[in-house]
Design an enzyme around this catalytic site. Structure first.
Site, PDB file in Angstrom:
ATOM      1  N   ASP A 159       6.943   8.421 -14.110  1.00 32.72           N
ATOM      2  CA  ASP A 159       5.617   7.810 -14.024  1.00 32.72           C
ATOM      3  C   ASP A 159       5.797   6.394 -13.488  1.00 32.72           C
ATOM      4  O   ASP A 159       6.413   5.547 -14.150  1.00 32.72           O
ATOM      5  CB  ASP A 159       4.953   7.799 -15.405  1.00 32.72           C
ATOM      6  CG  ASP A 159       3.500   7.366 -15.344  1.00 32.72           C
ATOM      7  OD1 ASP A 159       2.752   7.915 -14.522  1.00 32.72           O
ATOM      8  OD2 ASP A 159       3.111   6.476 -16.133  1.00 32.72           O
ATOM      9  N   GLU A 167       7.860   0.079 -14.787  1.00 35.40           N
ATOM     10  CA  GLU A 167       6.786  -0.915 -14.855  1.00 35.40           C
ATOM     11  C   GLU A 167       7.317  -2.266 -14.395  1.00 35.40           C
ATOM     12  O   GLU A 167       8.427  -2.662 -14.765  1.00 35.40           O
ATOM     13  CB  GLU A 167       6.246  -1.009 -16.288  1.00 35.40           C
ATOM     14  CG  GLU A 167       5.257  -2.119 -16.545  1.00 35.40           C
ATOM     15  CD  GLU A 167       4.039  -2.062 -15.620  1.00 35.40           C
ATOM     16  OE1 GLU A 167       3.676  -3.136 -15.093  1.00 35.40           O
ATOM     17  OE2 GLU A 167       3.469  -0.966 -15.413  1.00 35.40           O
ATOM     18  N   ASN A 191      10.707  -2.921  -9.753  1.00 38.50           N
ATOM     19  CA  ASN A 191       9.796  -2.726  -8.629  1.00 38.50           C
ATOM     20  C   ASN A 191      10.275  -1.514  -7.832  1.00 38.50           C
ATOM     21  O   ASN A 191      11.336  -1.558  -7.200  1.00 38.50           O
ATOM     22  CB  ASN A 191       9.801  -3.992  -7.762  1.00 38.50           C
ATOM     23  CG  ASN A 191       8.841  -3.937  -6.594  1.00 38.50           C
ATOM     24  OD1 ASN A 191       8.302  -2.891  -6.260  1.00 38.50           O
ATOM     25  ND2 ASN A 191       8.633  -5.082  -5.951  1.00 38.50           N
ATOM     26  N   ASP A 217      -2.333  -0.966  -9.345  1.00 39.50           N
ATOM     27  CA  ASP A 217      -3.055  -2.180  -8.951  1.00 39.50           C
ATOM     28  C   ASP A 217      -3.591  -1.987  -7.536  1.00 39.50           C
ATOM     29  O   ASP A 217      -2.832  -1.674  -6.615  1.00 39.50           O
ATOM     30  CB  ASP A 217      -2.125  -3.392  -8.986  1.00 39.50           C
ATOM     31  CG  ASP A 217      -1.750  -3.787 -10.407  1.00 39.50           C
ATOM     32  OD1 ASP A 217      -2.439  -3.338 -11.344  1.00 39.50           O
ATOM     33  OD2 ASP A 217      -0.782  -4.547 -10.580  1.00 39.50           O
ATOM     34  N   LYS A 259      -7.621  -6.665  -0.877  1.00 45.23           N
ATOM     35  CA  LYS A 259      -7.620  -7.308   0.440  1.00 45.23           C
ATOM     36  C   LYS A 259      -6.572  -6.672   1.357  1.00 45.23           C
ATOM     37  O   LYS A 259      -5.449  -6.400   0.937  1.00 45.23           O
ATOM     38  CB  LYS A 259      -7.356  -8.805   0.294  1.00 45.23           C
ATOM     39  CG  LYS A 259      -8.459  -9.539  -0.475  1.00 45.23           C
ATOM     40  CD  LYS A 259      -8.131 -11.003  -0.643  1.00 45.23           C
ATOM     41  CE  LYS A 259      -9.235 -11.717  -1.425  1.00 45.23           C
ATOM     42  NZ  LYS A 259      -8.939 -13.149  -1.653  1.00 45.23           N
ATOM     43  N   ASP A 306      -9.292   4.928  -9.829  1.00 44.98           N
ATOM     44  CA  ASP A 306     -10.746   4.777  -9.915  1.00 44.98           C
ATOM     45  C   ASP A 306     -11.290   4.031  -8.700  1.00 44.98           C
ATOM     46  O   ASP A 306     -12.479   3.722  -8.642  1.00 44.98           O
ATOM     47  CB  ASP A 306     -11.145   4.071 -11.213  1.00 44.98           C
ATOM     48  CG  ASP A 306     -10.430   2.748 -11.414  1.00 44.98           C
ATOM     49  OD1 ASP A 306      -9.466   2.464 -10.670  1.00 44.98           O
ATOM     50  OD2 ASP A 306     -10.826   1.989 -12.320  1.00 44.98           O
TER      51      ASP A 306
END
Length: 211
Positions: A40, A65, A92, A118, A122, A154
């Site tokens: 994940d 994470e 990362n 995230d 932009k 979402d």
């Protein structure tokens, strides 16, 4: 245990995060190395995996994470629950992902999920988004044929970009004709997924099979 307060977003291109992930000794992490693995990416506080590891003890789970305090918190909870099929690692995934992927138990990476990453809205920040072409290429190399990639967000534009990047690689075959998959394939929703539904907002999902 008190909830750790962290910034909601960190810049993955900043120097602090531009280092390859240092893999642990997996033999010291997982009790049974023969079990299939679910990766994940962007697991946040790890609540999804903490539940999944209990619901499906026959699968090993790994959460990556970029916010280190959340990884520390999640591993503390894992230890408290005594889960030997779960690990959380700081790092990362867009910095030399093959270093981590090639360290994993061979031929065990059956599932990859990327859920509510995230968005970095932009366009000039697009390189900060987690699903970069290089990551897709690396996952194609190390995932098991017949494995699954599950994506959800979402934010429709982000879900579309993630979907298009996996769809562009010949190793990944989209599993639905509809624009979006209606249901989550896993028995546990993420915290963001529950929050989105509570607000009456849609979730955009895609599912791929690995050739």
């Amino acid at each position: 245990m008190a909830k750790v307060r962290v910034r909601q977003h960190v810049n993955p291109l900043s120097h602090k995060y531009r280092h390859p992930i240092a893999p642990p000794d997996w033999n010291q992490v997982y009790q049974d190395m023969t079990q299939p693995l679910h990766l994940d990416i962007g697991c946040a506080r790890g609540k999804f995996l903490l539940q999944m590891a209990q619901v499906e003890p026959e699968i090993n789970f790994l959460g990556i994470e970029i916010r280190q305090p959340l990884v520390i918190e999640a591993n503390q909870e894992r230890e408290r629950l005594g889960l030997s099929n779960l690990a959380f690692v700081f790092g990362n995934m867009n910095v030399a992902p093959e270093i981590l992927l090639q360290s994993l138990p061979a031929d065990k990476l059956f599932w990859v999920s990327i859920q509510f990453p995230d968005p970095w809205f932009k366009q000039r920040h697009s390189k900060r988004r987690v699903v970069q072409p290089e990551l897709v290429i690396a996952l194609a190399k190390y995932m098991v044929a017949g494995g699954w990639v599950f994506l959800q967000s979402d934010v429709e534009s982000i879900a579309l970009e993630m979907t298009e990047r996996f769809q562009a690689h010949p190793h990944f075959v989209r599993q639905h004709q509809t624009p979006w998959l209606e249901e989550n394939i896993f028995p546990v929703p993420t915290e963001r997924e529950k929050s989105t539904y509570n607000k009456g907002q849609p979730v955009y999902r895609s599912l791929f099979r690995v050739r």
